[in-house]
Design an enzyme around this catalytic site. Sequence first.
Site, PDB file in Angstrom:
ATOM      1  N   GLN A 185      -2.949 -20.629  19.848  1.00 30.20           N
ATOM      2  CA  GLN A 185      -3.838 -19.728  19.086  1.00 30.20           C
ATOM      3  C   GLN A 185      -3.980 -18.383  19.787  1.00 30.20           C
ATOM      4  OE1 GLN A 185      -7.596 -21.654  18.143  1.00 30.20           O
ATOM      5  NE2 GLN A 185      -6.541 -23.450  17.357  1.00 30.20           N
TER       6      GLN A 185
ATOM      7  N   THR B 140       0.814  -1.219   0.000  1.00 29.00           N
ATOM      8  CA  THR B 140       0.000   0.000   0.000  1.00 29.00           C
ATOM      9  C   THR B 140       0.845   1.265   0.000  1.00 29.00           C
ATOM     10  OG1 THR B 140      -1.770  -1.102   1.188  1.00 29.00           O
ATOM     11  CG2 THR B 140      -1.729   1.275   1.364  1.00 29.00           C
TER      12      THR B 140
HETATM   13  N1  ASP Z   1      -2.371  -5.669   0.666  1.00 25.56           N
HETATM   14  C1  ASP Z   1      -1.365  -4.724   1.059  1.00 25.56           C
HETATM   15  C2  ASP Z   1      -0.044  -5.462   1.148  1.00 25.56           C
HETATM   16  O1  ASP Z   1       0.215  -6.109   2.119  1.00 25.56           O
HETATM   17  C3  ASP Z   1      -1.714  -4.085   2.354  1.00 25.56           C
HETATM   18  C4  ASP Z   1      -0.682  -3.114   2.903  1.00 25.56           C
HETATM   19  O2  ASP Z   1       0.303  -2.786   2.284  1.00 25.56           O
HETATM   20  O3  ASP Z   1      -0.894  -2.620   4.000  1.00 25.56           O
HETATM   21  O4  ASP Z   1       0.736  -5.402   0.234  1.00 25.56           O
END
Ligand code: ASP
Length: 332
Positions: free
Chosen positions: A268, A13
């Site tokens: 867990q 992200t």
């Molecule tokens: N789906 C993304 C990833 O892990 C989420 C993130 O970057 O926070 O690449």
Amino acid sequence: MIKKILLIYTGGTIGMIRNKVNNKLIPFTLESLLLSVPELQNDELIIEYKSIKHPIDSSNMNIHVWVEIVDIIEKNYNKYDGFVILHGSDTMSYTASALSFMLENINKAVILTGSQIPIGVRRTDAKENLITAIEIAAMEKINEVCIYFENQLFRGNRTTKINTEDFEAFKSPNFPVLAEIGVKIKFNTNCLTKSNEKLIVHKNLSNNIAILKLYPGIKLEVIALIMKNVKGIVIESFGAGNATDDPRLGKLFEDMINQGKIIINVSQCIHGNIISGEYESSAPFENKNIINGKDITTEAAVTKLMYLLGLSNNDSEIRTKLNKNLRGEVTC
Ligand code: ASP
């Protein structure tokens, strides 16, 4: 003194921007990403960057990409004072754990960071995470693989992602944070490590493993089927290491061990320890060849197993090492 940091881009992200046409998140180039953080241009720091061949959403992470990242670090180890890895948050704890095993005796900072909101979005948390991760890497106080996220620096192999929405996405449930970041950067000096040995890089990992999460009513045939097809199994048991007092489960584990399977029992629950023998329902795990995972995270157990299965063909050596604290991943 001028410090040199290598920024390694893997995707996630943090490196995304919203496409104005269809409103979807799309990857940003690394160059544009750096230009969007002008604070990084200063006289005390030289920041250079490299990217893995094909940046990914970290949900696509695998052992080959871990080797690619470790290769970049190995080739550049003596040229930089520290390393910052931009990485998606989804599997960041797995990558941090894997790198901690792959980089034995590391004595520089390797800090993974990312963000919950892309760098190209106004309310992003990416800039602070990136700037502070670089700042900490340049301080030369950290000599291990860490995650920096939302004002906290964690030992990477102690972390787990706990939140999809809050900026505070990670937690280190069984180990103190390495640093708290406010106006000052306060290091938890008692928890920091330093190695005087030479770096040893391990690139042979085996993914011939499975995670088996127990649940009430799980069928023995399902357990047998999962275990049959792999060499190493991380069993996520209930509470302090309980399963069922059905004697057929203990017998199944014994048969699997006789077939050469390596089993580690983790909880867990995210906080606390496996305590063998406390309840009758822990009986299936009372086999001396089942490793008590104590307070290890599932992420660290999985990657430790991948590392050890790649390191040795000798089952008793693998079990001995699995039982030990190798990189600060477990409290012994
Ligand atoms: N789906 C993304 C990833 O892990 C989420 C993130 O970057 O926070 O690449």
